[in-house]
Design an enzyme around this catalytic site. Structure first.
Site, mmCIF file in Angstrom:
data_model
loop_
_atom_site.group_PDB
_atom_site.id
_atom_site.type_symbol
_atom_site.label_atom_id
_atom_site.label_comp_id
_atom_site.label_asym_id
_atom_site.label_seq_id
_atom_site.Cartn_x
_atom_site.Cartn_y
_atom_site.Cartn_z
ATOM 1 N N ASP A 136 1.184 -1.267 -0.233
ATOM 2 C CA ASP A 136 0.179 0.208 -0.078
ATOM 3 C C ASP A 136 0.886 1.047 -0.089
ATOM 4 O OD1 ASP A 136 1.006 -0.557 2.746
ATOM 5 O OD2 ASP A 136 -1.398 -0.793 3.219
ATOM 6 N N GLU B 257 -9.515 -2.198 6.005
ATOM 7 C CA GLU B 257 -10.067 -1.920 7.371
ATOM 8 C C GLU B 257 -11.570 -2.179 7.492
ATOM 9 O OE1 GLU B 257 -8.913 0.311 9.355
ATOM 10 O OE2 GLU B 257 -8.468 1.841 8.450
ATOM 11 N N HIS C 84 -6.920 -5.719 10.766
ATOM 12 C CA HIS C 84 -6.641 -4.955 8.807
ATOM 13 C C HIS C 84 -5.402 -5.470 8.586
ATOM 14 C CE1 HIS C 84 -4.984 -1.044 9.772
ATOM 15 N NE2 HIS C 84 -4.202 -0.813 9.395
#
Ligand code: GLP
Length: 260
Positions: A67, A143, A138
């Site tokens: 990410d 999330e 998470h």
């Protein structure tokens, strides 16, 4: 799922690094999925040490990260590209051209995530995915509420994650509210998963991931359905597990067999 419970995070990180090292020895062209956050740092240090000692090499390996914060340039000291350079890539012999982090400045995020997933596929898929876990369970930035079949996409962080990650920024208001993140479905395609969890503030997340029902409210729980998933925890992170004695007994044998 194999749950390895160690006295310290250093011990757990060393064992997790051994799995990564074994992969690199067996397959020098390995495709690694990498994670950020404070948790994987001791494992990255162990790998850098192995590399400096000539025990392993990343020269032919490739990596893709999970990410990146939206809006942060790679030069920002809290961007995940910067983190990876400082905490791993600058200390190993990997060719930086073979390291990939989502572009948080991409003008067209849809195009960015599509080409990111396509590149992973072209490389043959991820052989080993490293994961941390958020205090709300998470993985990457998936999330609670994220679909368990989600793909790489734009996501909004929860107030809890913003609070948790504020310690790395000058103030909470500086934490980006959105990110680009691999999805749970994308992560589940990795051939092997190695998740690290340390400290008492991860105990509820680990409990939910390992012994809770599979649910989008704890996205790490999807890993229960992965055929080759290893959790490396310290005692504090594992403290709420009901079956920890059983896991410890079983995992020791499994890890020995794996590294034999
Ligand atoms: C962020 C990252 C996750 C990481 C989590 C926990 O949310 N996107 O990949 O697992 O932080 O971070 P830490 O390891 O610092 O507790």
């Amino acid at each position: 799922m194999e749950i390895i419970i160690c006295k310290t995070k250093e011990e757990a990180s060393r064992k997790a690094a051994d799995l990564v090292a074994a992969l690199l020895k067996a397959k020098p062209t390995a495709v690694l999925g990498l994670a950020t956050g404070s948790t994987p740092v001791p494992m990255y240090q162990a790998l850098a040490k192995d590399c400096a000692a000539g025990k392993i090499s990343f020269k032919k390996a490739k990596s893709w990260n999970l990410d990146e914060y939206l809006g942060l340039p790679p030069t920002h000291d809290q961007s995940y590209r910067y983190f990876m350079d400082k905490n791993l890539f600058d200390h190993i012999d990997i060719d930086k051209k073979n390291t990939h982090v989502l572009n948080g400045l991409a003008k067209d995020w849809r195009k960015e995530v599509k080409s990111y997933e396509a590149a992973i596929k072209k490389a043959g898929g991820i052989d080993l995915q490293v994961l941390g876990i958020g205090s709300d369970g998470h993985i990457a930035f998936n999330e609670p509420g994220s679909s368990l079949t989600s793909r790489t996409r734009i996501v909004s962080l929860t107030p809890q994650t913003i609070k948790d990650n504020a310690r790395f920024f000058k103030k909470a208001a500086d934490v980006p509210k959105q990110a680009l993140s691999m999805g749970v479905g994308s992560i589940m395609e990795a051939k092997r998963i190695v998740l690290l969890a340390f400290g008492a503030n991860k105990a509820d997340a680990v409990k939910g991931a390992v012994e809770g029902g599979v649910s989008q409210f704890c996205t790490a729980s999807a890993l229960q359905m992965h055929p080759d998933c290893w959790f490396f925890c310290d005692e504090a992170a594992a403290s709420k597990l009901k079956l920890k004695k059983y896991y410890a007994w079983r995992a020791e044998e499994a890890l020995k067999a794996e590294l034999a």
